[in-house]
Write an enzyme that holds these catalytic residues in place. Structure first.
Site, PDB file in Angstrom:
ATOM      1  CG  HIS A 206     -24.176  36.975 -19.763  1.00 27.27           C
ATOM      2  ND1 HIS A 206     -22.850  37.036 -20.089  1.00 27.27           N
ATOM      3  CD2 HIS A 206     -24.701  35.993 -20.529  1.00 27.27           C
ATOM      4  CE1 HIS A 206     -22.595  36.153 -21.029  1.00 27.27           C
ATOM      5  NE2 HIS A 206     -23.694  35.496 -21.317  1.00 27.27           N
TER       6      HIS A 206
HETATM    7  C1  UD1 Z   1     -28.214  33.925 -23.779  1.00 27.24           C
HETATM    8  C2  UD1 Z   1     -27.422  32.671 -24.137  1.00 27.24           C
HETATM    9  C3  UD1 Z   1     -25.977  32.854 -23.712  1.00 27.24           C
HETATM   10  C4  UD1 Z   1     -25.394  34.128 -24.271  1.00 27.24           C
HETATM   11  C5  UD1 Z   1     -26.282  35.286 -23.838  1.00 27.24           C
HETATM   12  C6  UD1 Z   1     -25.784  36.599 -24.345  1.00 27.24           C
HETATM   13  C7  UD1 Z   1     -28.630  30.551 -24.067  1.00 27.24           C
HETATM   14  C8  UD1 Z   1     -28.807  29.307 -23.302  1.00 27.24           C
HETATM   15  N1  UD1 Z   1     -27.909  31.505 -23.456  1.00 27.24           N
HETATM   16  O1  UD1 Z   1     -28.223  34.032 -22.374  1.00 27.24           O
HETATM   17  O2  UD1 Z   1     -25.213  31.769 -24.193  1.00 27.24           O
HETATM   18  O3  UD1 Z   1     -24.078  34.296 -23.779  1.00 27.24           O
HETATM   19  O4  UD1 Z   1     -27.593  35.040 -24.358  1.00 27.24           O
HETATM   20  O5  UD1 Z   1     -26.586  37.639 -23.862  1.00 27.24           O
HETATM   21  O6  UD1 Z   1     -29.094  30.650 -25.163  1.00 27.24           O
HETATM   22  N2  UD1 Z   1     -34.018  39.456 -21.567  1.00 27.24           N
HETATM   23  C9  UD1 Z   1     -34.475  40.731 -21.768  1.00 27.24           C
HETATM   24  N3  UD1 Z   1     -34.377  41.240 -23.037  1.00 27.24           N
HETATM   25  C10 UD1 Z   1     -33.871  40.550 -24.079  1.00 27.24           C
HETATM   26  C11 UD1 Z   1     -33.413  39.252 -23.838  1.00 27.24           C
HETATM   27  C12 UD1 Z   1     -33.474  38.703 -22.585  1.00 27.24           C
HETATM   28  O7  UD1 Z   1     -34.944  41.391 -20.864  1.00 27.24           O
HETATM   29  O8  UD1 Z   1     -33.816  41.085 -25.194  1.00 27.24           O
HETATM   30  C13 UD1 Z   1     -34.078  38.882 -20.186  1.00 27.24           C
HETATM   31  C14 UD1 Z   1     -35.252  37.968 -19.992  1.00 27.24           C
HETATM   32  O9  UD1 Z   1     -35.766  38.160 -18.719  1.00 27.24           O
HETATM   33  C15 UD1 Z   1     -34.652  36.589 -20.017  1.00 27.24           C
HETATM   34  C16 UD1 Z   1     -33.237  36.833 -19.506  1.00 27.24           C
HETATM   35  O10 UD1 Z   1     -32.896  38.151 -19.940  1.00 27.24           O
HETATM   36  O11 UD1 Z   1     -35.365  35.686 -19.270  1.00 27.24           O
HETATM   37  C17 UD1 Z   1     -32.240  35.871 -20.052  1.00 27.24           C
HETATM   38  O12 UD1 Z   1     -32.329  35.802 -21.489  1.00 27.24           O
HETATM   39  P1  UD1 Z   1     -32.017  34.403 -22.267  1.00 27.24           P
HETATM   40  O13 UD1 Z   1     -32.044  34.619 -23.732  1.00 27.24           O
HETATM   41  O14 UD1 Z   1     -32.868  33.341 -21.692  1.00 27.24           O
HETATM   42  O15 UD1 Z   1     -30.562  34.049 -21.791  1.00 27.24           O
HETATM   43  P2  UD1 Z   1     -29.277  34.962 -21.654  1.00 27.24           P
HETATM   44  O16 UD1 Z   1     -28.913  35.010 -20.218  1.00 27.24           O
HETATM   45  O17 UD1 Z   1     -29.405  36.278 -22.368  1.00 27.24           O
END
Ligand code: UD1
Length: 364
Positions: A206
């Site tokens: 991820h």
């Molecule tokens: C975040 C953390 C990362 C951690 C990871 C675990 C930061 C900078 N990054 O990254 O350190 O290892 O979480 O998962 O805080 N999304 C969904 N559903 C959700 C959450 C996210 O669909 O419940 C999608 C959204 O499109 C979002 C993307 O996933 O834009 C990324 O989510 P985000 O929380 O921005 O970062 P992660 O890649 O999950």
């Protein structure tokens, strides 16, 4: 009475906050309240973990959700400040290195509230990682810093953090793993997926540097193509990774790899059962490097660096970079039996949250 606002926002925070909430509730001197920022919000990225780990429902939901780094961090800050102003906590406790960690940490210190950071001092040395920026900044403003491994203590001292603020207490994520190990063994997931213990791999991907870059991601798939011909790979797919694969039209290629089992994000207990029984785990996650160490399962880390060097020092983790040839060499080494019995790092004994609660209670 020590009123502590405890913050959790993203999936890897939940297994860290669970044992802390339990211990704090057991201490008469500590009154904890839980804030969920809403950084992760899908049922399978959030609520499922609360249920499985027995975390009490959050006292406060900020409901912030996904956005760019700047917007997400700013929205969390805007939503968290009025909560602090209203509740006037003695301390704010943040865990890990996600955007929720630094956002709430900044709000706390600007209001003069004591900031506690659990999992302090970890450093990859790679400032292109958003988490590294979150780690460095959170530690720079924290008043009490709890470390999981000796490298964390050394890094903080090298950065000039006053020694009495630093406590080496062990790993709250491993508290959760040890507590739920027996329960996880009862999960039927191996039978459901027709898997034989030690004859399959698990994989998670991820990290933006791996899954937002099609060249890097394609190289990783090249390596996986070889491995899945040898043994099934269970690949619970993160929403970020799924979105990119859809965007690039890669689903067809992946479907030709019959041994690569793409599944939705998996709950804590099922995933613990899978990892405990895997022959090898391939990952770019931070926490999984630690969980495999506690489980004594070989881990191949698909990154150039790690902020958790103790996992390599004890021998359970190999850093391969994202080069397909290096990944396959590491895999072959494990197949050839070159995996010495790893040691468990000091204080990864299931009692880290107890130590933290004790130190905080004594400071109240
Ligand atoms: C975040 C953390 C990362 C951690 C990871 C675990 C930061 C900078 N990054 O990254 O350190 O290892 O979480 O998962 O805080 N999304 C969904 N559903 C959700 C959450 C996210 O669909 O419940 C999608 C959204 O499109 C979002 C993307 O996933 O834009 C990324 O989510 P985000 O929380 O921005 O970062 P992660 O890649 O999950």
């Amino acid at each position: 009475m020590l009123n502590i606002l405890c913050v959790a926002g993203a999936r890897p925070n939940f297994m860290k906050i669970a044992p802390l909430m339990e211990e704090f509730h057991a201490h008469s001197e500590i009154c904890p309240k839980l804030v969920h920022t809403g950084q992760h919000y899908d049922e399978k990225m959030s609520d499922l973990f609360f249920r499985e780990l027995g975390i009490p429902a959050p006292d406060i939901q900020l409901g912030v959700g996904s956005a760019s780094h700047a917007v997400q961090t700013a929205e969390i800050m805007k939503a968290f400040e009025p909560v602090c102003l209203e509740l006037q906590p003695h301390s704010v406790l943040v865990v890990g290195d996600v955007n929720s960690t630094i956002a709430c940490g900044l709000v706390a210190v600007k209001l003069g509230i004591r900031l506690i950071h659990v999992e302090a001092g970890l450093r990859s040395g790679d400032r292109t990682m958003p988490e590294e920026i979150n780690r460095v900044l959170t530690d720079a403003i924290s008043d009490v810093l709890f470390c999981t491994e000796p490298s964390g203590v050394a890094n903080l001292i090298a950065e000039g953090v006053h020694r009495p603020k630093i406590h080496l207490v062990g790993n709250v994520m491993i508290d959760t793993l040890l507590k739920h190990r027996d329960k996880a063994e009862k999960s039927p997931i191996l039978d459901d997926m027709h898997l034989t213990p030690k004859e399959f791999a698990t994989m998670t991907l991820h990290r933006p540097s791996n899954v937002d870059d099609p060249v890097v991601f394609a190289g990783l798939l090249d390596a996986m193509e070889v491995i899945q011909n040898d043994m099934p790979i269970v690949f619970p797919i993160h929403p970020r990774t799924r979105k990119n694969m859809d965007k690039w039209g890669w689903n067809e290629r992946v479907e030709t790899m019959k041994g690569l089992r793409l599944v939705e994000p998996i709950g804590y207990l099922d995933f613990l059962k899978l990892n405990a029984n895997a022959f090898v785990v391939l990952t770019d996650s931070g926490g999984l490097q630690e969980e495999t160490t506690a489980l004594k399962v070989p881990c191949i880390t698909l990154r150039e660096n790690t902020e958790r060097p103790v996992t390599c020092e004890v021998g359970s983790n190999q850093l391969t970079s994202v080069n397909p040839a290096s990944i396959l060499t590491a895999y072959q080494r494990i197949k050839d039996g070159e995996f010495p019995e790893p040691a468990i790092p000091d204080l990864w004994d299931g009692k880290a949250a107890k130590r933290i609660a004790q130190i905080l209670a004594e400071s109240s």
